[in-house]
Design a protein around this motif. Structure first.
Motif, PDB file in Angstrom:
ATOM      1  N   PHE A 133      -0.942  85.615 -52.028  1.00 25.67           N
ATOM      2  CA  PHE A 133      -0.739  86.952 -50.980  1.00 25.67           C
ATOM      3  C   PHE A 133       0.580  86.478 -50.649  1.00 25.67           C
ATOM      4  O   PHE A 133       1.023  87.482 -50.052  1.00 25.67           O
ATOM      5  N   ARG A 134       1.240  85.164 -50.669  1.00 20.60           N
ATOM      6  CA  ARG A 134       2.948  84.996 -50.245  1.00 20.60           C
ATOM      7  C   ARG A 134       3.713  85.887 -51.070  1.00 20.60           C
ATOM      8  O   ARG A 134       4.257  86.815 -50.282  1.00 20.60           O
ATOM      9  N   ILE A 135       3.087  85.857 -52.313  1.00 17.81           N
ATOM     10  CA  ILE A 135       3.719  87.207 -53.610  1.00 17.81           C
ATOM     11  C   ILE A 135       4.346  88.543 -51.869  1.00 17.81           C
ATOM     12  O   ILE A 135       5.328  89.784 -53.042  1.00 17.81           O
TER      13      ILE A 135
ATOM     14  N   GLN B 210       3.314  89.005 -49.178  1.00 17.70           N
ATOM     15  CA  GLN B 210       3.848  88.913 -47.708  1.00 17.70           C
ATOM     16  C   GLN B 210       5.604  89.848 -47.719  1.00 17.70           C
ATOM     17  O   GLN B 210       6.170  89.834 -48.218  1.00 17.70           O
ATOM     18  N   GLY B 211       5.512  90.320 -46.327  1.00 15.25           N
ATOM     19  CA  GLY B 211       6.672  91.070 -45.851  1.00 15.25           C
ATOM     20  C   GLY B 211       6.189  92.252 -45.356  1.00 15.25           C
ATOM     21  O   GLY B 211       5.377  93.575 -46.887  1.00 15.25           O
TER      22      GLY B 211
ATOM     23  N   LYS C 111       7.225  95.157 -49.382  1.00 10.67           N
ATOM     24  CA  LYS C 111       7.027  94.718 -50.527  1.00 10.67           C
ATOM     25  C   LYS C 111       6.254  95.662 -51.058  1.00 10.67           C
ATOM     26  O   LYS C 111       6.364  96.841 -52.305  1.00 10.67           O
TER      27      LYS C 111
ATOM     28  N   GLN D 293      14.327  91.394 -50.504  1.00 14.25           N
ATOM     29  CA  GLN D 293      12.566  92.013 -50.701  1.00 14.25           C
ATOM     30  C   GLN D 293      12.555  91.769 -52.185  1.00 14.25           C
ATOM     31  O   GLN D 293      11.349  90.978 -52.764  1.00 14.25           O
TER      32      GLN D 293
ATOM     33  N   GLU E  63      13.048  88.107 -53.125  1.00 12.72           N
ATOM     34  CA  GLU E  63      11.361  87.671 -52.995  1.00 12.72           C
ATOM     35  C   GLU E  63      10.830  87.630 -54.420  1.00 12.72           C
ATOM     36  O   GLU E  63       9.799  87.091 -55.017  1.00 12.72           O
TER      37      GLU E  63
ATOM     38  N   ASP F   1       9.472  85.067 -57.333  1.00 10.02           N
ATOM     39  CA  ASP F   1       7.787  85.073 -57.910  1.00 10.02           C
ATOM     40  C   ASP F   1       7.693  85.741 -59.334  1.00 10.02           C
ATOM     41  O   ASP F   1       6.374  85.939 -59.234  1.00 10.02           O
TER      42      ASP F   1
END
Length: 119
Positions: free
Chosen positions: A2-4, A6-7, A10, A48, A51, A55
Motif C-alpha cells: 500500500f506504500r506504493i 500512499q500519498g 498519487k 510523487q 516515487e 516503485d
C-alpha cells in the motif's frame, strides 16, 4: 504494497495517466500533469512522480533537447493496477451512497463500536 499508493496526490496522478474520463492510457508531459492536477505544487508533483517511478508504476522519459522535454507513462505494472483502482473507486462510490447524509464528506463517522458485555 500500500506504500506504493500512499500519498495525497498519487491516485489523482494515476487517474490522469490512466486516461482520466476517456479511459485511454496515455503519455503525458510534466506540464500537462501540472494542468491536470492544478492544486498540487510543482515540488510535490515531482516528488510523487519520482516515487511512482521508483516503485515501477511510472516510466519517465527525458528527451535531450532545449528546453528539456520529460514525459510520463504507465509501465505494465502500472497498467495492471487499473482494475484494482477501478474496483476501489466503485466501492467508494457505493459506500458514499450508502452513508447517511449527516456523515457524508465528514470525518465524524463512528470508528469504534462498543458491544455490551453479556451476563
Amino acid at each position: 504494497m500500500f506504500r506504493i499508493l500512499q500519498g495525497r496526490w498519487k491516485l489523482a496522478i494515476l487517474f490522469h495517466l490512466f486516461g482520466g474520463v476517456d479511459k485511454k492510457c496515455r503519455v503525458m508531459r510534466f506540464s500537462e500533469l501540472e494542468r491536470a492536477v492544478p492544486a498540487i505544487s510543482q515540488k510535490m508533483l515531482i516528488q510523487q512522480l519520482r516515487e511512482l517511478e521508483r516503485d515501477g508504476i511510472v516510466l519517465r522519459t527525458i528527451y535531450p533537447q532545449i528546453p528539456p522535454r520529460v514525459e510520463y507513462q504507465l509501465t505494465k505494472i502500472g497498467i495492471a493496477l487499473r482494475p484494482a483502482l477501478r474496483a476501489l473507486l466503485a466501492w467508494a462510490e457505493h459506500r458514499k451512497g450508502a452513508m447517511p447524509p449527516s456523515t457524508q464528506n465528514k470525518g465524524d463517522a463512528p470508528r469504534t463500536v462498543f458491544v455490551p458485555k453479556r451476563s
